[in-house]
Scaffold this active site. Structure first.
Site, short mmCIF file in Angstrom:
data_model
loop_
_atom_site.label_atom_id
_atom_site.label_comp_id
_atom_site.label_asym_id
_atom_site.label_seq_id
_atom_site.Cartn_x
_atom_site.Cartn_y
_atom_site.Cartn_z
N ARG A 42 2.13 -10.26 10.54
CA ARG A 42 3.43 -9.59 10.74
C ARG A 42 4.56 -10.52 10.30
O ARG A 42 5.69 -10.06 10.10
CB ARG A 42 3.66 -9.24 12.22
CG ARG A 42 2.69 -8.27 12.88
CD ARG A 42 2.41 -7.05 12.07
NE ARG A 42 1.27 -7.25 11.19
CZ ARG A 42 1.01 -6.54 10.10
NH1 ARG A 42 1.83 -5.59 9.73
NH2 ARG A 42 -0.06 -6.77 9.36
N ASP B 161 -3.52 7.60 4.40
CA ASP B 161 -3.06 6.23 4.64
C ASP B 161 -3.71 5.70 5.92
O ASP B 161 -4.09 6.47 6.81
CB ASP B 161 -1.53 6.23 4.78
CG ASP B 161 -0.95 4.82 4.74
OD1 ASP B 161 -1.66 3.87 4.34
OD2 ASP B 161 0.22 4.67 5.12
N GLU B 162 -3.84 4.38 6.03
CA GLU B 162 -4.40 3.72 7.22
C GLU B 162 -5.77 4.31 7.58
O GLU B 162 -6.07 4.60 8.73
CB GLU B 162 -3.44 3.86 8.43
CG GLU B 162 -2.04 3.34 8.19
CD GLU B 162 -1.96 1.81 8.19
OE1 GLU B 162 -3.02 1.15 8.24
OE2 GLU B 162 -0.84 1.28 8.12
N GLN C 277 -7.68 -4.75 9.32
CA GLN C 277 -6.65 -4.33 10.28
C GLN C 277 -7.12 -3.14 11.12
O GLN C 277 -6.30 -2.40 11.65
CB GLN C 277 -5.36 -3.99 9.54
CG GLN C 277 -4.73 -5.18 8.83
CD GLN C 277 -3.39 -4.85 8.22
OE1 GLN C 277 -2.38 -4.68 8.93
NE2 GLN C 277 -3.34 -4.76 6.91
N LYS D 20 0.82 -1.21 0.00
CA LYS D 20 0.00 0.00 0.00
C LYS D 20 0.85 1.27 0.00
O LYS D 20 0.52 2.24 -0.68
CB LYS D 20 -0.96 0.00 1.18
CG LYS D 20 -0.31 0.13 2.54
CD LYS D 20 -1.34 0.20 3.64
CE LYS D 20 -0.67 0.31 5.00
NZ LYS D 20 0.17 1.51 5.13
N THR D 21 1.96 1.27 0.75
CA THR D 21 2.81 2.46 0.78
C THR D 21 3.41 2.71 -0.60
O THR D 21 3.54 3.85 -1.05
CB THR D 21 3.93 2.31 1.83
OG1 THR D 21 3.34 2.03 3.10
CG2 THR D 21 4.76 3.57 1.93
#
Length: 759
Positions: free
Chosen positions: A613, A230-231, A261, A45-46
């Site tokens: 993770r 973002d997020e 998430q 995503k980044t």
């Protein structure tokens, strides 16, 4: 500032765009109108977000100053900034930062419109709780009966929900909430008097600013024609309001997030923001990033099989071109000591067999209290480790003392910080003397600092104390005059030297004393580093940077050490090997009361975050017993283990004296492997409540009478000691109402309550 695409940047971007997968490329190239990018864990995503910004500037010729990009940590913002530089050769005036830093920057410009000076200070969580405690006592209440932390939490949650003190009072009847409402009103007034914002104000005050001053809102709407967030699943309603307000008109809003998430509901994050985005913006273009570049196939299969049980989610299925890899190990152990031993064994085995470094490992847990047993095990094995989320560097006493000096130098009206340092180092200024000055100043409509400067006019002030106050007042005024003449680094060094802080601790030869000196020196290094890197290295800017830093921003994850942290802290990180400990019902998921489905779904998302993770290996551990209030309490495995796809799981059991093992592998008619829970004492209607070795008498039959009744004294891991007020219902739905010694009342579902009889 250039507004034209650079040939070099265009070439770099063109080459980089070719490396994107088709869905990533489509998401990048959709620049106008509302865009929702559903980005699964490890799906890049980044990368998509930074390529989109580069595409806007290099291909579309959008000036960088027209672009606003927001995320949630300084670390993430810095990574975004670095990647854009790599793609384009520069940032071209783009605003990139956390929500709080972006709107703090706006408030520095617009503060007078909301009754503040531009040199306002920002209170952190500890400052907030100290101020709340002062106000509770000022209003005649006991801090034991009205816990400051609880009141501060209620105030914070109300602010994030855009609830005013008056609205809180009318919507929340009851004696405890009445006191909270009273403190809430006093707290807001104290912030204005101290010229301070708390962390929540940095979001909520701009909403008021834009509502009361439409021209200011219009100015920033014209300024930021393209907004990227973002997020987005972590935004609260206040942040949502700001994003929507700024994007109305041009509607060029791109949000990136993963509803699977969304794990911060307890601090106000609202999953509705991402789930309902298409309702808010019906013309939204939606892109699903489902290819995972981080984890092996078995890890994704295990994680997906659990989160798929949630009802409130957007459908997506992660997949990977990587190999299936090792299955997820599920290990049942006797207790937390055995759990720590197995973690150590795993680390040693992986280091020896796969030549891993200690930094390749993370041990995750649901609550910070669980770290102790793991720490003990690692220490005994001589394995170095680092804890993320313990006592933050900037919350250490000696650092808070220096920060208080700097806050008062920046803003002498900061009464909270002033009271902290007026007698540090010791100047013979006691509470009674300070009270006299405070009353005298208030009668003359002066603030406390102004009162200190006129101490000679105040009767009954001892001579020595008066002289010391005048000297203190002169010291602050000297540095207030200097703060715009010298850099932040120079000023911080000068203040530390003048108050003799390092010399004060030199006589303390204990490890704690030496540690304090090292902490102060590290703080001086931070000030020097800020001066070297900041565009405008002011003292206000330095204090703002510190106030907005997070645990992850300071974490050193490159040292040769195992990382220990809660799952919440781990979000956004990745490790080759991840161990998750304490997978037992009542711990993970952490069931506090008769929680609803929404709470359970958030716990399930948290479990999903823990698994994703890991790049290559996951170990899940649960104990048959766990030590609670110095007694062994029998546990049942987490319900999430039931939900794992058995084809991706390998079950490992320790030798046990117990006659019943609760987990078994099975194969169904299609050859699919899975988990099945065998009958456990909690599932049996005729269970013999006889003690097991090492387990105490904690097991209960559903039909057995409750061990609690009105007046029973009990203990709880989180809330402390209390008294049972009532017990209602029977069987698995039996509930218990407890009033804890700090005045808090909680209703628990008994089978998940983790209550222990005491006394």
């Amino acid at each position: 500032m250039s507004v034209h695409p650079s040939p070099a940047g265009h070439s770099r971007l063109a080459a980089s765009l070719e490396t994107l997968n088709p869905e990533q490329r489509r998401a990048v190239e959709q620049t106008d109108g509302p865009v929702l990018i559903l980005a699964g864990a490890g799906s890049g995503k980044t990368r998509v977000l930074t390529h989109k910004i580069a595409f806007l500037t290099e291909r579309r010729g959008i000036p960088g100053r027209d672009i606003l990009a927001m995320t949630f940590t300084k670390k993430a913002a810095e990574e975004m900034r670095t990647r854009i530089r790599e793609l384009t050769g520069g940032e071209d005036g783009i605003w990139i930062g956390t929500f709080h830093s972006v709107f703090a920057r706006i408030l520095r410009t617009e503060a007078p419109l909301v009754g503040y000076h531009r040199d306002f200070v920002i209170y952190d969580k500890e400052d907030q709780e100290r101020l709340v405690k002062q106000l509770i006592e000022k209003l005649g209440h006991s801090a034991r009966q009205v816990p400051p932390r609880l009141v501060a939490s209620l105030i914070s949650r109300s602010k994030n929900g855009l609830v005013s003190p008056q609205e809180f009072r009318s919507a929340n009847p009851g004696p405890m909430n009445a006191v909270t409402a009273e403190v809430f009103e006093e707290y807001q007034a104290a912030l204005v008097a101290n010229q301070a914002f708390d962390y929540d104000d940095l979001i909520t005050v701009p909403i008021r600013l834009f509502r009361e001053h439409p021209a200011v809102l219009e100015k920033y709407r014209r300024r930021f024609r393209y907004i990227l967030v973002d997020e987005y699943q972590d935004t609260n309603r206040a942040q949502y309001r700001l994003v929507v307000d700024l994007s109305l008109g041009h509607r060029n809003l791109c949000v990136v997030g993963d509803d699977d998430q969304s794990i911060y509901g307890w601090r106000g994050a609202d999953i509705r923001n991402i789930l309902d985005f298409e309702q808010d913006f019906p013309e939204t273009a939606v892109f699903r990033l489902e290819q995972n570049y981080r984890s092996t196939g078995n890890i994704l299969k295990a994680a997906g099989s659990v989160v798929d049980k949630n009802l409130r989610r957007k459908a997506k299925t992660l997949w990977s071109e990587r190999e299936a890899g090792e299955k997820v190990d599920v290990i049942e152990v006797e207790d937390e000591r055995e759990e720590a031993r197995r973690v150590v064994e795993c680390i040693r085995d992986e280091v020896f067999r796969n030549k891993r470094n200690f930094r390749d490992f993370a041990v995750l847990y649901r609550t910070n209290a669980q770290s102790r047993a793991v720490e003990d095990g690692l220490r005994r094995a001589g394995i170095s480790y680092v804890i993320v989320g313990g006592v933050r560097f900037y919350e250490r006493k000696e650092i808070k003392d220096v920060l208080a000096y700097l806050k008062v130098i920046t803003n002498p009206r900061d009464d909270l910080s002033l009271r902290r340092i007026v007698n540090f180092p010791i100047r013979g200024i006691g509470e009674s003397t300070l009270h006299k000055i405070s009353v005298w100043a208030a009668e003359r409509n002066l603030d406390l600092f102004e009162g200190l400067g006129r101490v000679e006019e105040i009767p009954d002030i001892p001579g020595r104390a008066g002289r010391n106050m005048r000297a203190f007042h002169a010291l602050i005024r000297k540095y207030t005059a200097l703060k715009d003449e010298i850099s932040a680094g120079e000023l911080v060094h000068a203040v530390v030297d003048e108050i003799g802080l390092i010399a004060m601790f030199k006589d303390d030869t204990t490890p704690e004393g030496r540690g304090r000196i090292e902490n102060i020196r590290e703080f001086l290094n931070a000030a020097h580093e800020y001066t070297q890197t900041a565009e405008d290295p002011t003292l206000s800017g330095f204090l703002e940077q510190i106030a907005l830093i997070t645990d992850i921003d300071r974490a050193d994850l490159k040292s040769s050490a195992v990382t220990l942290m809660t799952v919440h802290c781990a979000k956004g990180l990745e490790f080759p090997v991840v161990a998750v400990v304490g997978l037992e019902d009542g711990l993970f998921p952490l069931i506090r009361d008769a929680d609803g489905d929404d709470d359970l779904e958030e716990e399930r998302r948290l479990f999903y975050v823990a698994l994703t993770r890991a790049k290559e290996k996951v170990i899940l551990l649960h104990g048959r017993n766990r030590n609670v209030f110095n007694s062994q309490t029998a546990r049942i495995p987490s319900r999430f283990l039931d939900e794992l796809d058995g084809a991706a799981v390998n079950v490992v059991r320790e030798e046990s004296k117990r006659p019943v093992k609760r987990w078994s592998r099975f194969a169904d008619g299609d050859g699919e492997s899975g988990f099945a829970r065998r009958r456990s004492p909690w599932d049996s209607d005729d269970y013999d409540d006889s003690p097991r070795p090492g387990a105490g008498r904690s097991g209960r039959s559903r039909s057995a009478p409750s061990p609690f009744q009105h007046g029973t004294r009990v203990g709880h891991e989180e809330y402390g000691r209390g008294t049972v007020l009532s017990v209602e219902g029977e069987g698995p739905r039996q509930t218990c109402l407890v009033r804890f010694d700090d005045g808090v009342e909680k209703k628990f579902l008994l089978r998940f309550a983790r209550l222990e009889k005491i006394g």
